[in-house]
Design an enzyme around this catalytic site. Structure first.
Site, PDB file in Angstrom:
ATOM      1  N   LYS A  19       0.806  -1.225   0.000  1.00 14.95           N
ATOM      2  CA  LYS A  19       0.000   0.000   0.000  1.00 14.95           C
ATOM      3  C   LYS A  19       0.837   1.271   0.000  1.00 14.95           C
ATOM      4  O   LYS A  19       0.536   2.226  -0.716  1.00 14.95           O
ATOM      5  CB  LYS A  19      -0.938  -0.004   1.211  1.00 14.95           C
ATOM      6  N   GLU A  50      -2.964   7.235   8.099  1.00 14.66           N
ATOM      7  CA  GLU A  50      -3.748   8.077   7.195  1.00 14.66           C
ATOM      8  C   GLU A  50      -4.846   8.811   7.955  1.00 14.66           C
ATOM      9  O   GLU A  50      -5.253   8.408   9.044  1.00 14.66           O
ATOM     10  CB  GLU A  50      -4.393   7.222   6.098  1.00 14.66           C
ATOM     11  N   HIS A  84     -15.091  -5.205   6.935  1.00  9.75           N
ATOM     12  CA  HIS A  84     -14.286  -4.748   5.792  1.00  9.75           C
ATOM     13  C   HIS A  84     -14.415  -5.672   4.582  1.00  9.75           C
ATOM     14  O   HIS A  84     -13.577  -5.634   3.682  1.00  9.75           O
ATOM     15  CB  HIS A  84     -12.814  -4.595   6.192  1.00  9.75           C
ATOM     16  N   ARG A 129      -6.580  -7.788 -10.646  1.00  7.46           N
ATOM     17  CA  ARG A 129      -7.273  -9.009 -11.069  1.00  7.46           C
ATOM     18  C   ARG A 129      -8.715  -8.662 -11.387  1.00  7.46           C
ATOM     19  O   ARG A 129      -9.144  -7.510 -11.204  1.00  7.46           O
ATOM     20  CB  ARG A 129      -7.244 -10.047  -9.950  1.00  7.46           C
TER      21      ARG A 129
END
Length: 667
Positions: free
Chosen positions: A121, A205, A240, A302
């Protein structure tokens, strides 16, 4: 060097619904298919669908679907020219891609370099910043000391989100509301990330207060072209994990779509992307959808689980595009040629228990039926299981993806509700009722969604619904066998249970609160029944309708279908399942006999044959006699070892509760 002709045979390195999905497109294009399967999947639909199938190992994924060497060996042995990874398993493993290419095969997907570029990430976000793609304010650097991360969190401004730099699925993620809690949350996130991904590095973040998860489907080829196929909203999530997805995103403006899709194409071009991919954005919806309130989260290199909603609004086959691009062709359409029509919604139907933190469930799908049409829309079912299949503990417990398409969002939601209430499953716990509750949720219906909706309203969404009035009555009648119409042209044969004196009460025993409860069913005519039980008598009418039964009576107006399940009857109505445990009255009689050394007739009947005599020594389970009752023969066996003291004579007509067998006692 790109291929200039289409593949003649491909191998699908996956299982379940995505393997079936890829096989269908390949077959339509005239491409031969090879399936791989574990020992647990030997009888699975994807194995039967493929032209050839190869066993690659035992049930655990580490011994089968994650064995790159076994998969490549299978491809070479069967003459496959390319491998389609599906999603999950090895689909985003750059080492697998390298091994496929080294073996002289084509990987139907992006290059290993592209996968590596988006695999972490923090590195991916630095790359996106360089490419001009908006990124959530935060710290994505290499320093991992507490003092550095805590300082960056203060600069960003609380609340902040600590996220593992590797992996996904919410693991290694912690929201921190104030500086005093940062150190503890960091330690917890690192431990979880280390356990899940083998990497405890994190990034920090800005936490978005009302986040929506909106992603853009992108496609690139090996000729430097990249396009988008519009956006999908995936904000309805639990733990999530996505639950319901739709396209286009509700409430999106033309300005925001242009900004978001442009950013997504920039991201694809920045890594020379080839094949199907998804750019995921986090959106601040606290003041509606605005063109300056979305930020890059990550790229899925993908095909996505939710790709069917994009196919429904564009009319395109993304698997066909994957095959053509991998074979060296240019993208089939330019950006201006890609249509956008109507609205599509997808619901992920799982064997899981929403009331128990969505704990996966296992079991046999004793009854499974999907609708073939919905109100004012089109329906598509993506599944890799059939009635009679078992949901095993080894793999993802998805049963199906239910996908609908209609002219607009209102019609699409109505079509989805229609699809869910018509879906029938018995044999395992599912999230079907939960999905229906979500579709009916007022906030979701209005388009006021964010990723926290399910958690906020979970109690109401998973609240058990009351058993429908009439379900128990229908189950009792079904268990009696009186609903089954005899296969005969003789009109007299349709008079089920007819008696010129009085209607006999056919016994049915349910297990309620772990105790047997006895009911009687008397038939008045071809549709009218009288049920007797602890609460008295009730008359109901049961009429056959297309797809099931219509039950009416005092306080009852139920349309439902019945399905036999082990030791019981399931009643399925409007997406809800009510299961009733039915016990063989003869087993109850045997249980009672164990205590009193006596077996009694649970109903009137004819003794068809007697297998033992008084004075005989018998073993537990040995056949003692055969009783004919309710037009069926019932075998009566010894409940324990013992000596027969008395036994009824052959051809005797016996009454209910009359003695059939008595054993000698030691007294």
């Amino acid at each position: 060097m790109p291929m200039t002709k289409m593949f003649s045979r491909i191998l699908i390195a996956n299982r379940g619904e995505i393997a079936c999905r890829v096989i269908r497109t390949a077959q339509r294009m005239g491409i031969g298919t090879v399936a791989v399967y574990s020992d647990a999947d030997a009888q699975s639909p994807h194995v039967a669908m493929a032209d050839e199938a190869v066993n690659i190992g035992p049930a655990p994924v580490t011994d089968s679907y994650l064995r790159a060497d076994h998969i490549i060996e299978a491809a070479l042995a069967t003459g496959a020219e390319a491998i389609h990874p599906g999603y999950g398993f090895l689909s985003e493993n750059p080492g697998f891609v390298d091994a496929v290419v080294k073996a002289g095969l084509v990987f139907i997907g992006p290059s290993a370099d592209s996968i590596r570029a988006m695999g972490l990430k923090d590195a991916a976000k630095r790359l996106m910043e360089k490419a001009g793609v908006p990124v959530v304010p935060g710290y994505h650097g290499e320093a991992q000391e507490l003092v550095v991360l805590a300082s960056k969190a203060r600069e960003i401004g609380y609340p902040v989100l600590i996220k593992a730099r590797a992996g996904g699925g919410g693991k290694g993620m912690r929201k921190v509301d104030n500086p005093d809690d940062f150190a503890e949350a960091l330690g917890s996130a690192r431990r979880e990330a280390k356990s899940a991904f083998g990497d405890d590095r994190v990034l920090v973040e800005k936490y978005v207060a009302k986040p929506r998860h909106i992603e853009v489907q992108v496609f690139g080829d090996n000729h430097g072209n990249a396009v988008h196929l519009y956006e999908r909203d995936c904000s309805l999530q639990r733990r999530h994990q996505k639950v319901i997805e739709e396209a286009p995103a509700p409430g999106i403006t033309a300005e925001m779509r242009a900004a978001m899709t442009s950013a997504a194409v920039k991201a694809a071009l920045a890594i020379n992307y080839s094949g199907a991919g998804t750019i995921e954005f986090i959106v601040d919806a606290s003041e509606g959808l605005k063109a300056d309130r979305f930020w890059f989260m990550e790229m899925n290199t993908r095909l996505q689980v939710e790709h069917p909603v994009t196919e429904m609004i564009t009319g395109l086959d993304l698997v066909e595009w994957q095959l053509r691009v991998a074979a060296g062709e240019k993208l089939p359409l330019t950006q201006k040629q890609i249509p956008l029509n109507g609205h599509a919604v997808e619901a992920r139907l799982y064997a899981e228990d929403p009331a128990r933190s969505f704990l996966p469930a296992i079991g046999t799908l004793h009854h499974l039926a999907f609708p073939d049409n919905v109100t004012n829309g089109d329906i598509r079912i993506e599944t890799g299981v059939r009635a009679g299949d078992t949901i095993s503990p080894f793999y993802d417990p998805m049963i199906a993806k239910v996908v609908v398409h209609a002219a607009d969002r209102t019609a699409a939601l109505a079509a989805m509700e229609s699809a869910l209430v018509q879906t029938q499953i018995a044999g395992t716990t599912t999230n079907l009722a939960f999905l229906a509750a979500l579709i009916r949720h007022e906030g979701f219906g209005s388009g006021d969604v964010d990723t926290g909706l399910i958690d906020r309203d979970l109690a109401s969404l998973v609240a058990p619904s009351a058993t429908a009035a009439g379900a128990k009555e229908l189950a009792i009648i079904a268990a009696s066998g009186l609903l089954e119409q005899p296969a005969s042209d003789d009109p007299w044969a349709t008079l089920r249970g007819y008696s010129h004196l009085s209607s006999p009460a056919y016994p049915v025993t349910l297990i309620e609160e772990e105790k047997p409860v006895r009911y009687g069913v008397a038939i008045l005519n071809n549709e009218r029944f009288v049920l007797s039980g602890p609460a008295g008598k009730i008359e109901v009418k049961v009429r056959r309708e297309a797809g099931g039964w219509h039950v009416t009576g005092k306080g009852i107006n139920l349309r439902a279908k019945t399905a036999a399940i082990p030791n019981g009857i399931a009643v399925l109505s409007k997406g809800a399942v009510s299961s009733f445990a039915v016990t063989d009255p003869f087993l109850l009689a045997e249980a009672a006999g164990n205590a009193a050394d006596r077996l009694s007739a649970p109903m009137p009947g004819l003794v068809k044959s007697v297998r033992v005599s008084a004075g005989d020594m018998v073993k537990k389970g040995q056949i003692l006699l055969v009783l004919e009752a309710m037009k069926m023969e019932h075998t009566i066996t010894a409940p324990h070892d013992g000596k027969i003291a008395e036994i009824v004579t052959e051809s005797s007509q016996v009454k209910e509760k009359s003695s059939l067998v008595r054993f000698e006692t030691n007294e």
